[in-house]
Design a protein around this motif. Structure first.
Motif, PDB file in Angstrom:
ATOM      1  N   VAL A 148       6.607   3.602  -7.449  1.00 45.10           N
ATOM      2  CA  VAL A 148       5.804   2.413  -7.732  1.00 45.10           C
ATOM      3  C   VAL A 148       4.970   2.062  -6.508  1.00 45.10           C
ATOM      4  O   VAL A 148       5.330   2.374  -5.369  1.00 45.10           O
ATOM      5  CB  VAL A 148       6.687   1.210  -8.129  1.00 45.10           C
ATOM      6  CG1 VAL A 148       7.397   1.487  -9.429  1.00 45.10           C
ATOM      7  CG2 VAL A 148       7.691   0.886  -7.038  1.00 45.10           C
ATOM      8  N   ASN A 149       3.863   1.424  -6.741  1.00 44.12           N
ATOM      9  CA  ASN A 149       2.955   1.024  -5.673  1.00 44.12           C
ATOM     10  C   ASN A 149       2.061  -0.086  -6.220  1.00 44.12           C
ATOM     11  O   ASN A 149       1.398   0.087  -7.242  1.00 44.12           O
ATOM     12  CB  ASN A 149       2.110   2.203  -5.213  1.00 44.12           C
ATOM     13  CG  ASN A 149       1.354   1.930  -3.926  1.00 44.12           C
ATOM     14  OD1 ASN A 149       0.908   0.808  -3.685  1.00 44.12           O
ATOM     15  ND2 ASN A 149       1.189   2.950  -3.098  1.00 44.12           N
ATOM     16  N   ALA A 150       2.064  -1.221  -5.542  1.00 49.40           N
ATOM     17  CA  ALA A 150       1.270  -2.348  -6.024  1.00 49.40           C
ATOM     18  C   ALA A 150      -0.229  -2.119  -5.857  1.00 49.40           C
ATOM     19  O   ALA A 150      -1.035  -2.707  -6.578  1.00 49.40           O
ATOM     20  CB  ALA A 150       1.677  -3.626  -5.284  1.00 49.40           C
ATOM     21  N   HIS A 151      -0.613  -1.249  -4.906  1.00 50.76           N
ATOM     22  CA  HIS A 151      -2.027  -1.028  -4.628  1.00 50.76           C
ATOM     23  C   HIS A 151      -2.231   0.401  -4.143  1.00 50.76           C
ATOM     24  O   HIS A 151      -2.451   0.633  -2.956  1.00 50.76           O
ATOM     25  CB  HIS A 151      -2.526  -2.023  -3.580  1.00 50.76           C
ATOM     26  CG  HIS A 151      -4.018  -2.037  -3.431  1.00 50.76           C
ATOM     27  ND1 HIS A 151      -4.638  -2.517  -2.306  1.00 50.76           N
ATOM     28  CD2 HIS A 151      -5.021  -1.637  -4.254  1.00 50.76           C
ATOM     29  CE1 HIS A 151      -5.947  -2.409  -2.434  1.00 50.76           C
ATOM     30  NE2 HIS A 151      -6.198  -1.875  -3.617  1.00 50.76           N
ATOM     31  N   PRO A 152      -2.143   1.378  -5.042  1.00 53.70           N
ATOM     32  CA  PRO A 152      -2.272   2.781  -4.627  1.00 53.70           C
ATOM     33  C   PRO A 152      -3.645   3.088  -4.045  1.00 53.70           C
ATOM     34  O   PRO A 152      -4.629   2.391  -4.319  1.00 53.70           O
ATOM     35  CB  PRO A 152      -2.052   3.551  -5.931  1.00 53.70           C
ATOM     36  CG  PRO A 152      -1.360   2.591  -6.832  1.00 53.70           C
ATOM     37  CD  PRO A 152      -1.881   1.243  -6.462  1.00 53.70           C
ATOM     38  N   ASP A 170      -0.888  -9.637  -6.497  1.00 55.39           N
ATOM     39  CA  ASP A 170      -2.116  -9.972  -7.233  1.00 55.39           C
ATOM     40  C   ASP A 170      -3.359  -9.844  -6.352  1.00 55.39           C
ATOM     41  O   ASP A 170      -4.427  -9.474  -6.840  1.00 55.39           O
ATOM     42  CB  ASP A 170      -2.038 -11.391  -7.791  1.00 55.39           C
ATOM     43  CG  ASP A 170      -0.940 -11.547  -8.839  1.00 55.39           C
ATOM     44  OD1 ASP A 170      -0.541 -10.535  -9.453  1.00 55.39           O
ATOM     45  OD2 ASP A 170      -0.470 -12.682  -9.030  1.00 55.39           O
ATOM     46  N   THR A 171      -3.217 -10.183  -5.068  1.00 54.38           N
ATOM     47  CA  THR A 171      -4.378 -10.189  -4.167  1.00 54.38           C
ATOM     48  C   THR A 171      -4.359  -9.046  -3.163  1.00 54.38           C
ATOM     49  O   THR A 171      -5.317  -8.874  -2.412  1.00 54.38           O
ATOM     50  CB  THR A 171      -4.444 -11.510  -3.398  1.00 54.38           C
ATOM     51  OG1 THR A 171      -3.288 -11.624  -2.547  1.00 54.38           O
ATOM     52  CG2 THR A 171      -4.489 -12.699  -4.340  1.00 54.38           C
ATOM     53  N   TYR A 172      -3.231  -8.290  -3.105  1.00 54.46           N
ATOM     54  CA  TYR A 172      -3.063  -7.187  -2.165  1.00 54.46           C
ATOM     55  C   TYR A 172      -3.105  -7.661  -0.715  1.00 54.46           C
ATOM     56  O   TYR A 172      -3.634  -6.994   0.172  1.00 54.46           O
ATOM     57  CB  TYR A 172      -4.115  -6.095  -2.394  1.00 54.46           C
ATOM     58  CG  TYR A 172      -4.210  -5.642  -3.822  1.00 54.46           C
ATOM     59  CD1 TYR A 172      -3.075  -5.382  -4.584  1.00 54.46           C
ATOM     60  CD2 TYR A 172      -5.456  -5.482  -4.426  1.00 54.46           C
ATOM     61  CE1 TYR A 172      -3.162  -4.970  -5.900  1.00 54.46           C
ATOM     62  CE2 TYR A 172      -5.554  -5.061  -5.753  1.00 54.46           C
ATOM     63  CZ  TYR A 172      -4.399  -4.808  -6.486  1.00 54.46           C
ATOM     64  OH  TYR A 172      -4.490  -4.408  -7.792  1.00 54.46           O
ATOM     65  N   ARG A 173      -2.533  -8.826  -0.471  1.00 53.55           N
ATOM     66  CA  ARG A 173      -2.426  -9.372   0.886  1.00 53.55           C
ATOM     67  C   ARG A 173      -1.040 -10.001   1.067  1.00 53.55           C
ATOM     68  O   ARG A 173      -0.370 -10.321   0.080  1.00 53.55           O
ATOM     69  CB  ARG A 173      -3.498 -10.437   1.145  1.00 53.55           C
ATOM     70  CG  ARG A 173      -4.915  -9.897   1.237  1.00 53.55           C
ATOM     71  CD  ARG A 173      -5.911 -11.036   1.530  1.00 53.55           C
ATOM     72  NE  ARG A 173      -7.246 -10.543   1.799  1.00 53.55           N
ATOM     73  CZ  ARG A 173      -8.139 -10.227   0.881  1.00 53.55           C
ATOM     74  NH1 ARG A 173      -7.843 -10.370  -0.403  1.00 53.55           N
ATOM     75  NH2 ARG A 173      -9.339  -9.769   1.213  1.00 53.55           N
ATOM     76  N   TYR A 174      -0.654 -10.167   2.316  1.00 56.25           N
ATOM     77  CA  TYR A 174       0.555 -10.940   2.611  1.00 56.25           C
ATOM     78  C   TYR A 174       0.161 -12.396   2.781  1.00 56.25           C
ATOM     79  O   TYR A 174      -0.840 -12.713   3.436  1.00 56.25           O
ATOM     80  CB  TYR A 174       1.241 -10.426   3.876  1.00 56.25           C
ATOM     81  CG  TYR A 174       2.107  -9.215   3.628  1.00 56.25           C
ATOM     82  CD1 TYR A 174       3.454  -9.356   3.320  1.00 56.25           C
ATOM     83  CD2 TYR A 174       1.568  -7.933   3.681  1.00 56.25           C
ATOM     84  CE1 TYR A 174       4.258  -8.236   3.077  1.00 56.25           C
ATOM     85  CE2 TYR A 174       2.365  -6.816   3.448  1.00 56.25           C
ATOM     86  CZ  TYR A 174       3.705  -6.983   3.141  1.00 56.25           C
ATOM     87  OH  TYR A 174       4.490  -5.883   2.899  1.00 56.25           O
ATOM     88  N   ALA A 175       0.945 -13.292   2.184  1.00 59.55           N
ATOM     89  CA  ALA A 175       0.639 -14.721   2.235  1.00 59.55           C
ATOM     90  C   ALA A 175       1.888 -15.500   2.607  1.00 59.55           C
ATOM     91  O   ALA A 175       3.021 -15.073   2.333  1.00 59.55           O
ATOM     92  CB  ALA A 175       0.111 -15.192   0.880  1.00 59.55           C
ATOM     93  N   THR A 217       0.791  -1.228   0.000  1.00 64.86           N
ATOM     94  CA  THR A 217       0.000   0.000   0.000  1.00 64.86           C
ATOM     95  C   THR A 217       0.823   1.278   0.000  1.00 64.86           C
ATOM     96  O   THR A 217       0.270   2.353  -0.224  1.00 64.86           O
ATOM     97  CB  THR A 217      -0.927   0.036   1.235  1.00 64.86           C
ATOM     98  OG1 THR A 217      -0.124  -0.032   2.433  1.00 64.86           O
ATOM     99  CG2 THR A 217      -1.897  -1.136   1.215  1.00 64.86           C
ATOM    100  N   HIS A 218       2.116   1.220   0.242  1.00 62.52           N
ATOM    101  CA  HIS A 218       2.911   2.430   0.342  1.00 62.52           C
ATOM    102  C   HIS A 218       3.677   2.714  -0.948  1.00 62.52           C
ATOM    103  O   HIS A 218       4.204   1.802  -1.585  1.00 62.52           O
ATOM    104  CB  HIS A 218       3.899   2.333   1.511  1.00 62.52           C
ATOM    105  CG  HIS A 218       3.247   2.292   2.855  1.00 62.52           C
ATOM    106  ND1 HIS A 218       2.853   1.108   3.454  1.00 62.52           N
ATOM    107  CD2 HIS A 218       2.903   3.282   3.715  1.00 62.52           C
ATOM    108  CE1 HIS A 218       2.303   1.373   4.628  1.00 62.52           C
ATOM    109  NE2 HIS A 218       2.323   2.683   4.811  1.00 62.52           N
ATOM    110  N   ASP A 219       3.733   4.003  -1.298  1.00 60.26           N
ATOM    111  CA  ASP A 219       4.546   4.409  -2.437  1.00 60.26           C
ATOM    112  C   ASP A 219       6.013   4.109  -2.149  1.00 60.26           C
ATOM    113  O   ASP A 219       6.506   4.334  -1.040  1.00 60.26           O
ATOM    114  CB  ASP A 219       4.411   5.911  -2.689  1.00 60.26           C
ATOM    115  CG  ASP A 219       3.056   6.287  -3.267  1.00 60.26           C
ATOM    116  OD1 ASP A 219       2.314   5.376  -3.683  1.00 60.26           O
ATOM    117  OD2 ASP A 219       2.744   7.492  -3.289  1.00 60.26           O
TER     118      ASP A 219
END
Length: 239
Positions: free
Chosen positions: A86-90, A165-170, A36-38
């Motif tokens: 870059v940010n995976a989920h802005p 891809d899912t915006y979660r830690y796994a 979530t962070h830039d």
């Protein structure tokens, strides 16, 4: 690990044409991105020309179609620096592109188009490269606490990494993680064992209580995932 590369001028380059000599990405460090962070990082293109460099366009190209581009005016006659974000989920409404997928992690290349003050220009493909990696997190817990000297106790933990891809830690399965110990009063951790993560990223082993100190897990990282160390868990050893 970041790899820096230089590009020499062609042997038959005309005198006076600009030359791109290399690229430095993120001051020589990997670019590690969570969810979530830039994450901003500089890319500096080095080169030369009789009139001095004036402007540079930089393209970053990664696995499976990963692509970023930006440009900047040069701050000196021989160096041009631009900053990528870059940010995976802005956050909603952000101007940052949302195009990082798990498949984009790995080695990225740097292309540069440099302009000189006299109007000449040069295109330098693959003038450098760097590693873009998924961020990892690691926990540790030692129990029971306190523990009697000579007794065995259990050290557990879990290794997870950002899933773009899912915006979660796994959980990160099948990875070797090192168990480390730092005696009370010391600043140095020593590796005392290694364990592979389970299918869900969990870790579990036992250790013998010898002296007071801190226990942690340490993961060296891979070509797609950044390194991480857990915060040490203090174990009080009683007589």
């Amino acid at each position: 690990m970041v790899v820096l590369a230089g590009l020499a001028a062609p042997a038959d380059a005309a005198a006076g044409e600009p030359v791109v000599s290399g690229a430095t990405v993120n001051s020589g460090r990997d670019v590690i991105v969570g969810l979530t962070h830039d994450v901003g990082f500089p890319v500096t293109i080095g080169g030369s020309d009789d009139s001095g460099l004036s402007f540079v366009e930089v393209d970053l190209k990664g696995p499976h179609g990963g692509f970023y581009t930006t440009d900047a005016f040069c701050e000196s006659a021989t160096a041009c620096t631009t900053v990528f974000t870059v940010n995976a989920h802005p956050a909603p409404g952000s101007d940052d592109p949302v195009d990082l997928a798990n498949s984009n992690a790995g080695t990225w290349s740097v292309d540069a188009l440099a302009d000189a003050n006299d109007g000449e220009s040069v295109f330098a493909p693959r003038v450098g490269s760097f590693s873009l990696k998924r961020a990892a997190q690691l926990t540790v817990n030692a129990s029971p606490e306190p523990v009697t000297k000579g007794a065995r106790f259990t050290v557990t933990g879990k290794l997870v990494r950002a899933n773009w891809d899912t915006y979660r830690y796994a959980g990160y399965a099948g990875r070797t993680v090192h168990l480390q110990f730092r005696p009370k009063g010391s600043n140095t951790y020593t590796t005392v064992g290694a364990v592979k993560t389970s299918g869900t990223g969990t870790l579990r082993t036992t250790a013998k209580a010898v002296k007071d100190g801190y226990w942690r897990w340490s993961f060296a990282g891979t070509n797609t995932t950044g390194p991480v160390k857990a915060t040490g868990d203090y174990v009080d050893v009683r007589p």
